[in-house]
Design a protein around this motif. Structure first.
Motif, PDB file in Angstrom:
ATOM      1  N   SER A 249      72.375   6.126 -57.777  1.00  0.00           N
ATOM      2  CA  SER A 249      73.197   6.120 -56.487  1.00  0.00           C
ATOM      3  C   SER A 249      74.252   7.284 -56.126  1.00  0.00           C
ATOM      4  CB  SER A 249      73.614   4.767 -56.167  1.00  0.00           C
ATOM      5  OG  SER A 249      74.515   4.443 -57.046  1.00  0.00           O
ATOM      6  N   SER A 250      75.018   7.459 -57.452  1.00  0.00           N
ATOM      7  CA  SER A 250      75.822   8.429 -57.379  1.00  0.00           C
ATOM      8  C   SER A 250      75.285   9.712 -57.478  1.00  0.00           C
ATOM      9  CB  SER A 250      76.791   8.620 -58.635  1.00  0.00           C
ATOM     10  OG  SER A 250      77.443   7.222 -58.609  1.00  0.00           O
ATOM     11  N   ALA A 251      74.159  10.141 -57.976  1.00  0.00           N
ATOM     12  CA  ALA A 251      73.513  11.502 -57.891  1.00  0.00           C
ATOM     13  C   ALA A 251      73.151  11.636 -56.648  1.00  0.00           C
ATOM     14  CB  ALA A 251      72.205  11.336 -58.840  1.00  0.00           C
ATOM     15  N   LEU A 252      72.366  10.720 -55.585  1.00  0.00           N
ATOM     16  CA  LEU A 252      71.931  10.776 -54.554  1.00  0.00           C
ATOM     17  C   LEU A 252      73.154  10.940 -53.369  1.00  0.00           C
ATOM     18  CD1 LEU A 252      69.895  10.577 -52.471  1.00  0.00           C
ATOM     19  CD2 LEU A 252      70.168   8.046 -52.327  1.00  0.00           C
ATOM     20  N   ALA A 253      74.332  10.469 -53.892  1.00  0.00           N
ATOM     21  CA  ALA A 253      75.474  10.707 -52.854  1.00  0.00           C
ATOM     22  C   ALA A 253      75.980  12.032 -52.900  1.00  0.00           C
ATOM     23  CB  ALA A 253      76.531   9.441 -53.367  1.00  0.00           C
ATOM     24  N   ALA A 254      75.925  12.580 -54.302  1.00  0.00           N
ATOM     25  CA  ALA A 254      76.416  13.946 -54.473  1.00  0.00           C
ATOM     26  C   ALA A 254      75.403  14.919 -53.656  1.00  0.00           C
ATOM     27  CB  ALA A 254      76.335  14.181 -55.850  1.00  0.00           C
ATOM     28  N   TRP A 255      74.172  14.615 -53.705  1.00  0.00           N
ATOM     29  CA  TRP A 255      73.080  15.486 -53.146  1.00  0.00           C
ATOM     30  C   TRP A 255      73.488  15.540 -51.370  1.00  0.00           C
ATOM     31  CZ3 TRP A 255      68.786  14.362 -50.208  1.00  0.00           C
ATOM     32  CH2 TRP A 255      68.067  15.274 -49.716  1.00  0.00           C
ATOM     33  N   LEU A 256      73.557  14.098 -50.945  1.00  0.00           N
ATOM     34  CA  LEU A 256      73.818  13.847 -49.768  1.00  0.00           C
ATOM     35  C   LEU A 256      74.901  14.694 -49.163  1.00  0.00           C
ATOM     36  CD1 LEU A 256      72.563  10.307 -49.187  1.00  0.00           C
ATOM     37  CD2 LEU A 256      71.423  12.439 -48.547  1.00  0.00           C
ATOM     38  N   GLY A 257      75.971  14.516 -49.873  1.00  0.00           N
ATOM     39  CA  GLY A 257      77.391  15.328 -49.400  1.00  0.00           C
ATOM     40  C   GLY A 257      77.284  16.556 -49.461  1.00  0.00           C
ATOM     41  N   PHE A 258      76.490  16.960 -50.408  1.00  0.00           N
ATOM     42  CA  PHE A 258      76.144  18.885 -50.465  1.00  0.00           C
ATOM     43  C   PHE A 258      75.364  18.988 -49.335  1.00  0.00           C
ATOM     44  CE2 PHE A 258      73.792  22.524 -52.014  1.00  0.00           C
ATOM     45  CZ  PHE A 258      74.831  23.187 -52.244  1.00  0.00           C
ATOM     46  N   LEU A 259      74.432  18.324 -48.899  1.00  0.00           N
ATOM     47  CA  LEU A 259      73.404  18.550 -47.914  1.00  0.00           C
ATOM     48  C   LEU A 259      74.264  18.557 -46.452  1.00  0.00           C
ATOM     49  CD1 LEU A 259      70.502  18.950 -46.635  1.00  0.00           C
ATOM     50  CD2 LEU A 259      70.608  16.276 -46.680  1.00  0.00           C
ATOM     51  N   TRP A 260      75.011  17.542 -46.391  1.00  0.00           N
ATOM     52  CA  TRP A 260      75.979  17.407 -45.123  1.00  0.00           C
ATOM     53  C   TRP A 260      76.904  18.652 -45.031  1.00  0.00           C
ATOM     54  CZ3 TRP A 260      76.974  14.849 -40.673  1.00  0.00           C
ATOM     55  CH2 TRP A 260      78.252  14.879 -40.109  1.00  0.00           C
ATOM     56  N   PHE A 261      77.422  19.077 -46.099  1.00  0.00           N
ATOM     57  CA  PHE A 261      78.240  20.235 -46.153  1.00  0.00           C
ATOM     58  C   PHE A 261      77.726  21.501 -45.836  1.00  0.00           C
ATOM     59  CE2 PHE A 261      80.800  23.738 -48.036  1.00  0.00           C
ATOM     60  CZ  PHE A 261      82.152  23.320 -47.812  1.00  0.00           C
ATOM     61  N   GLN A 262      76.545  21.788 -46.315  1.00  0.00           N
ATOM     62  CA  GLN A 262      75.755  22.950 -46.211  1.00  0.00           C
ATOM     63  C   GLN A 262      75.327  23.163 -44.574  1.00  0.00           C
ATOM     64  OE1 GLN A 262      77.080  24.759 -48.476  1.00  0.00           O
ATOM     65  NE2 GLN A 262      75.492  25.498 -49.554  1.00  0.00           N
ATOM     66  N   LYS A 263      74.996  21.893 -44.424  1.00  0.00           N
ATOM     67  CA  LYS A 263      74.485  21.951 -42.809  1.00  0.00           C
ATOM     68  C   LYS A 263      75.543  22.051 -41.846  1.00  0.00           C
ATOM     69  CE  LYS A 263      70.054  21.213 -43.800  1.00  0.00           C
ATOM     70  NZ  LYS A 263      68.912  22.241 -43.444  1.00  0.00           N
ATOM     71  N   THR A 264      76.652  21.651 -42.153  1.00  0.00           N
ATOM     72  CA  THR A 264      77.675  21.804 -41.208  1.00  0.00           C
ATOM     73  C   THR A 264      78.762  22.941 -41.403  1.00  0.00           C
ATOM     74  OG1 THR A 264      78.857  20.303 -42.523  1.00  0.00           O
ATOM     75  CG2 THR A 264      77.762  19.220 -40.773  1.00  0.00           C
ATOM     76  N   ARG A 265      78.609  23.621 -42.162  1.00  0.00           N
ATOM     77  CA  ARG A 265      79.429  24.826 -42.699  1.00  0.00           C
ATOM     78  C   ARG A 265      79.293  26.063 -41.834  1.00  0.00           C
ATOM     79  NH1 ARG A 265      78.363  27.113 -48.475  1.00  0.00           N
ATOM     80  NH2 ARG A 265      79.796  28.778 -47.695  1.00  0.00           N
ATOM     81  N   ARG A 266      78.154  26.088 -41.143  1.00  0.00           N
ATOM     82  CA  ARG A 266      77.984  27.083 -40.085  1.00  0.00           C
ATOM     83  C   ARG A 266      78.861  27.240 -39.186  1.00  0.00           C
ATOM     84  NH1 ARG A 266      72.979  25.352 -41.750  1.00  0.00           N
ATOM     85  NH2 ARG A 266      71.787  26.899 -42.713  1.00  0.00           N
ATOM     86  N   GLY A 267      79.455  25.852 -38.434  1.00  0.00           N
ATOM     87  CA  GLY A 267      80.328  26.146 -37.530  1.00  0.00           C
ATOM     88  C   GLY A 267      81.673  25.989 -38.005  1.00  0.00           C
ATOM     89  N   PHE A 268      81.999  26.090 -39.180  1.00  0.00           N
ATOM     90  CA  PHE A 268      83.590  26.245 -39.825  1.00  0.00           C
ATOM     91  C   PHE A 268      84.353  27.292 -38.981  1.00  0.00           C
ATOM     92  CE2 PHE A 268      82.861  24.130 -43.961  1.00  0.00           C
ATOM     93  CZ  PHE A 268      82.467  22.876 -43.263  1.00  0.00           C
ATOM     94  N   ALA A 269      83.724  28.452 -38.943  1.00  0.00           N
ATOM     95  CA  ALA A 269      84.425  29.612 -38.500  1.00  0.00           C
ATOM     96  C   ALA A 269      84.761  29.430 -36.995  1.00  0.00           C
ATOM     97  CB  ALA A 269      83.626  30.890 -38.779  1.00  0.00           C
ATOM     98  N   ASP A 270      83.955  28.735 -36.180  1.00  0.00           N
ATOM     99  CA  ASP A 270      84.217  28.840 -34.687  1.00  0.00           C
ATOM    100  C   ASP A 270      85.163  27.690 -34.490  1.00  0.00           C
ATOM    101  OD1 ASP A 270      81.959  30.149 -34.244  1.00  0.00           O
ATOM    102  OD2 ASP A 270      80.491  28.537 -34.129  1.00  0.00           O
TER     103      ASP A 270
END
Length: 272
Positions: A249-270
């Motif tokens: 479950s921790s490995a899954l949580a790490a990947w889901l957190g990374f997935l969320w971060f990578q998907k949302t980072r495109r809007g950071f600059a805005d």
């Protein structure tokens, strides 16, 4: 671009490719915390040592506290309590820093091509470093007050590894969320204060009535606190079934957190 891939292989690949930068960043983060102080890094040893001494005195001499099923040793309650505090301190530092870790490095987002995904990881490793020092202080105190720690101490890293994965995932998620919702930092601060008393740090989980005990295990650090305390002080083997579920479950949580971060980072600059 490969930089924005979010599959599990890329998660570990990114950390490995930027390992030198991560090491340098962790070193700067740790040393920067004590920059300008006379004792410098020595404070990282003195802080947990002072904390252990205070808890030993308060709980043993003032409150006369005794851990259920243990001896009447005055120092015992603090030695049983301290592993739980180590885990909670690591958890607390990670989730309190995570919402602001991208915000305070806004220049990396706007001006420089920088692997932003390593910033939450750096804060987690920094917290783990201070946790490791606290663990060393606990071992020294145990040797001085009791004797040689139980052989089950060797299981400590096995329990901490999935905890690291869990913190990585949670930090990636909160780091991204903190960019878009600045109130997250305030909410996390309040939640941490409440969570400390909803964690089996000052009491064993078994002390709760059985019908309410499952609520305690909804707390993400309950299992870690209980297992760490068991292997460090009571000489018990870790629960293999629970640990296996926790690792997956921790490995899954790490990947889901990374997935969320990578998907949302495109809007950071805005936003920044």
């Amino acid at each position: 671009m490969q930089h924005f891939l979010a599959n599990p292989k890329e998660m570990y690949g990114s950390l490995w490719r930027h390992r030198d930068l991560i090491v340098a960043s962790v070193k700067r983060d740790v040393l920067g915390r004590y920059r300008g102080s006379a004792l410098g890094l020595l404070w990282s040893f003195l802080n947990p040592l002072l904390m252990l001494a205070v808890y030993t005195f308060v709980f043993s001499n003032i409150f006369k506290s005794r851990w259920p099923g243990s001896t009447d040793s005055k120092s015992e309650f603090a030695l049983v309590l301290f592993p739980g505090l180590i885990i909670f301190s690591i958890f607390s530092e990670c989730i309190n820093r995570a919402p602001g870790v991208i915000v305070v490095h806004a220049n990396y987002v706007k001006k420089v091509v920088f692997p932003l995904e390593i910033l939450p990881f750096v804060s987690v490793i920094s917290a783990m470093f201070h946790g490791a020092i606290s663990f060393f202080v606990w071992v020294v105190a145990y040797v001085f007050l009791v004797g040689v720690p139980p052989a089950t101490v060797i299981y400590f890293p096995l329990i901490m590894l999935p905890f690291l994965f869990f913190l990585m995932g949670l930090s990636w998620f909160l780091a991204s969320l903190g960019v878009y919702l600045r109130d997250v930092a305030q909410l996390i601060g309040m939640a941490t204060a409440v969570l400390m008393f909803l964690s089996p740090v000052f009491y064993p989980a078994a002390s709760l009535p059985e019908e309410y005990r499952y609520l305690l295990y909804l707390n993400p650090i309950t299992l870690v606190v209980e297992q760490v305390r068991a292997v460090l002080y009571f000489g018990a083997q870790p629960d293999a079934d629970l640990l296996t579920v926790y690792i997956v479950s921790s490995a899954l949580a790490a990947w889901l957190g990374f997935l969320w971060f990578q998907k949302t980072r495109r809007g950071f600059a805005d936003v920044l």
